[in-house]
Design an enzyme around this catalytic site. Sequence first.
Site, mmCIF file in Angstrom:
data_model
loop_
_atom_site.group_PDB
_atom_site.id
_atom_site.type_symbol
_atom_site.label_atom_id
_atom_site.label_comp_id
_atom_site.label_asym_id
_atom_site.label_seq_id
_atom_site.Cartn_x
_atom_site.Cartn_y
_atom_site.Cartn_z
ATOM 1 N N ASP A 152 0.822 -1.204 0.000
ATOM 2 C CA ASP A 152 0.000 0.000 0.000
ATOM 3 C C ASP A 152 0.860 1.259 0.000
ATOM 4 O O ASP A 152 2.057 1.218 0.327
ATOM 5 C CB ASP A 152 -0.935 -0.016 1.213
ATOM 6 C CG ASP A 152 -2.305 0.570 0.901
ATOM 7 O OD1 ASP A 152 -2.413 1.351 -0.068
ATOM 8 O OD2 ASP A 152 -3.267 0.253 1.625
ATOM 9 N N ASP B 102 -10.286 1.908 -3.791
ATOM 10 C CA ASP B 102 -10.749 1.580 -2.444
ATOM 11 C C ASP B 102 -12.269 1.501 -2.384
ATOM 12 O O ASP B 102 -12.831 1.135 -1.350
ATOM 13 C CB ASP B 102 -10.252 2.616 -1.439
ATOM 14 C CG ASP B 102 -8.812 2.367 -1.021
ATOM 15 O OD1 ASP B 102 -8.288 1.280 -1.301
ATOM 16 O OD2 ASP B 102 -8.204 3.276 -0.418
#
Length: 711
Positions: free
Chosen positions: A452, A516
């Site tokens: 990430d 997301d």
Amino acid sequence: MTPGFIRLESEGVGVLVDARGPGLPHVLHWGAPVGGITDADADALAKALSRQTAPGTLDAAWQVSLSPQEGDGWTGRPGMQLRRDGVVHHARWDVTGIEADDRSFTVEARDAASGLRLAITVGIEAGGVVWVQHALAHEGATGAAPVDVDWLEATLPVPSTTDTLLTFDGRWAREKRPVVTSMPAGATVRQTRRGRPGHDNPVATIAGIGAPRWQTGALWGVHLAWSSDLTTRIDRVTDAVTLIGAGELLRPGEIRLAPGQEYRAPRTAFVRTAEGLDGFAHRVHTWLRARPQHPSSARPLVLNTWEAVYFDHEPTRLAALAERAAAVGVERFVLDDGWFQGRRDDTTSLGDWVVDRAVWPDGLGPLAARVHELGMQFGLWFEPEMISLDSDVARAHPDWLLHHAGHLEHDPAVSWRGQYVMDLANPAAYAHVLGQIDALVGELGIDFIKWDHNRDLVESMHNGRPGGHAQTTAVYELIAQLKSRHPSLEIESCSSGGARTDLGILEVTDRVWASDSNDPVERQDIQRWTGLLLPPELVGAHVGPTTSHSSGRTTALSYRMATSLMGSAGFEWDILSCDDDETAAITRFAALYKELRPIVHGGRMLHPELRDPAWRATGFVTDDAAVVVVATVASLEDARAERLRVPGLDRDRRYRVRVRREIGAAEYGWIAPEWFTAGEIELPGSLLAEVGLQLPTLWPLQAFVLHLEAL
């Protein structure tokens, strides 16, 4: 052909270059193949395209070179900008050599005043993608003045008949929003200044004739394979050809070449097609799939724990979640954020990649072993490029932060998402991160890393200079080194979702997390436009909870599963909370995904043209089969819906068309054609392509899956 002209021709693309001088070669043609031509033909073409007859002056610009300069009479953005002693340096390039074969050539040139050597490589690779790379080396004597590189961008000409420009914009949880405008006049740039391409990344700059369409139309586009700041450009000047191009966005002083040093600009992909946006995507997908590192095994069905548990890690519950995942058919179990020392929320501990024994008293070994025992791969979340001030590593090494020296002293609260950046160009910081991740991968047998990157880079400084370039190259090297030590390890690029989904990061990673947002309405378009560059096997697409955490929208399970089927599928959901009907449905979905993924992940992606903006149709076509996901994102305009025409089929074969209702039935209104209610029909490919199937009047936010098999 003689070295005076260079002709490349491969995979439906041709490039013709006039290298007779003076100065750098210039491109006479980039587009459709022109067939076998002689030197005399090339010379005649150069005359046919010339702007002036000797002894013409700069009042009429020369043909634009591979790196157009002001000194060429070029009035657009220069291909490069260099400075010596703080003053712009206008190089005068003399070609010193050309190496060429049927698919590529490299031109080397030297600027006598500065001692700079420029190498430009142009090649046609798989899929007909034209790749251009520049390298600039300082070959001056020791003690010669250094040269600052402000920018070094790759460009190619496009027809002046192009009148439309397609780029992209977006935000978190709504990436890849297409922006179509009329061709702007003058020199126009789009830039990202986030230390990553960003959710508002232009992705590609595509020039076309008329509004872009999926199936038809000539397009010329550019994409920079780089995972940090960038510039894309279009130059529509009135006295020369139109140029399209891209390059790394460098801060002043970021690249300063002393004698003996070299700057290699990121590679730039140029794509030309006569088959619309689907043709553009097909060329890039073909190139990606031809790479030796492209994933060759079936893309596993994933369960990621983030939206199932967030930071609430309880070993017994997570073991039960893994057991449920295996029971429904999941093949990869990924433990997301919250497993490491002190990480109970998102404000602490980044950089301390040590298992939190207060939460996991026996470590992660028992969970990893249980996941493997259940026949699944084990994955783990890291954010290796980031650091929290509240961490052991930051307290011990405050100099490892990638920030301006006065940043923290002026205002410690000026962070981004409560976190800072680890300076991976610092050898000690790099070794720390590599050592901690490497140890866990070896100890736990980690198969997959969700990598990430949850913040922009602000005032990034490394050793007193802007640090974005050094940081990005260090990230590439770190990922490559981890994979070299663990050859079976796969890594996903996630950057607050889809803020880093470029061809540069795909050189070292195995898939991207597209967004997301698991809201399937948003995902229909996010995945559609991500697919302009990336084939579905490289795009993570998960089934989220009934109500989306990013939008608050509630959608049917069948709709969420149909949308997930369009990528590298999985779940981001607490499936322990599913009732019996939902558990049965996701079990059927797992089986359907495994059955259809060879088609979805190996076929050509195509988008049937539909007029009503409420429809979304995405097809995946192989030689013998096809899958089409049909969905609505709003209410339909017409009482009688359109027909679905399926492109790409063999018109001389018959197909069995089935509605795959394993994921559940779509809800619809007053029009329900016989073929749809029966769930099956046989038709020739010619009729399916030219006449089509009458669509039912689907309600908003409904979807169904068609499976076509050649008989």
